[in-house]
Design a protein around this motif. Sequence first.
Motif, short mmCIF file in Angstrom:
data_model
loop_
_atom_site.label_atom_id
_atom_site.label_comp_id
_atom_site.label_asym_id
_atom_site.label_seq_id
_atom_site.Cartn_x
_atom_site.Cartn_y
_atom_site.Cartn_z
N GLY A 84 43.79 43.64 43.95
CA GLY A 84 45.06 43.52 44.64
C GLY A 84 46.16 43.49 43.61
N ARG A 91 49.31 32.60 28.74
CA ARG A 91 50.52 32.06 29.37
C ARG A 91 50.48 30.54 29.31
NH1 ARG A 91 49.53 35.30 34.59
NH2 ARG A 91 50.39 37.34 34.13
N TYR A 133 40.66 32.87 30.92
CA TYR A 133 40.22 34.09 30.25
C TYR A 133 39.58 33.69 28.93
CZ TYR A 133 43.18 37.36 33.00
OH TYR A 133 43.74 38.12 33.99
N GLU A 173 32.77 46.54 32.66
CA GLU A 173 33.89 47.45 32.90
C GLU A 173 35.03 46.95 32.05
OE1 GLU A 173 36.99 46.45 34.35
OE2 GLU A 173 36.27 44.40 34.38
N GLY A 177 38.52 42.99 30.37
CA GLY A 177 37.16 43.44 30.64
C GLY A 177 36.25 42.32 31.10
N ILE A 182 39.55 41.65 39.40
CA ILE A 182 39.89 42.72 38.45
C ILE A 182 40.79 43.77 39.09
CG2 ILE A 182 37.77 42.37 37.11
CD1 ILE A 182 36.50 44.71 38.50
#
Length: 190
Positions: A13, A46, A55, A74, A84, A104
Amino acid sequence: MKTVEGCLIIMSGPSGVGKGTIRKALMNDTSLNLAYSISMTTRPKRNGEINGVDYYFVSHEEFEQNIRKDKLLEWAEFVGNKYGTPAREVERLRALGKNVILEIEVNGAKQVIDKFKDDQKLITIFIIPPSLEELENRIRARSTESNEVIEKRLNKARNEMKLKKHYQYIILNDDPNRAALEIANIIKNH
Ligand code: 5GP
């Protein structure tokens, strides 16, 4: 008894649509047995983000090395940075019977859809905003990034919306809790 492999759930999205909020609501429902796949990114952290939780924040060199060693399920470039999915962790969690969520963007999702097209346990979901105007307001309101980056994210969002047809389910985020319930039902019915 053999553990049944978990589902692989792709949630995409446009940036700012509220995927993170929906995901958190979903994770609170322990009956869904979900695990979140933590991505690797070269994007700067951030405020408030935690390495290894939101992450794995890595350098461009480290990311390239992961591509070369074929360690990513991916990967894609998004507004100047790479993102990824570490492959082994997804495999490990699914083997434990966890339903794994990948949050993703569309190009990476396309790669996963191609790889797992015969996997009955792949669920693909695209979240849409009530309107593009509202999305724009949300991206501008939350962003700590420069105007240039914000404009790029907005452009990308408009393009991503065109690719929602590649997904099995399109969910409207008019309210994150309601959207999460709709997704919970999809997962339960699968
Ligand atoms: P953000 O910088 O806002 O955290 O993420 C930008 C976009 O990258 C979002 O659409 C997010 O879902 C996507 N993204 C996050 N992790 C991955 C990943 O591992 N692979 C891909 N292809 N996209 C990702």
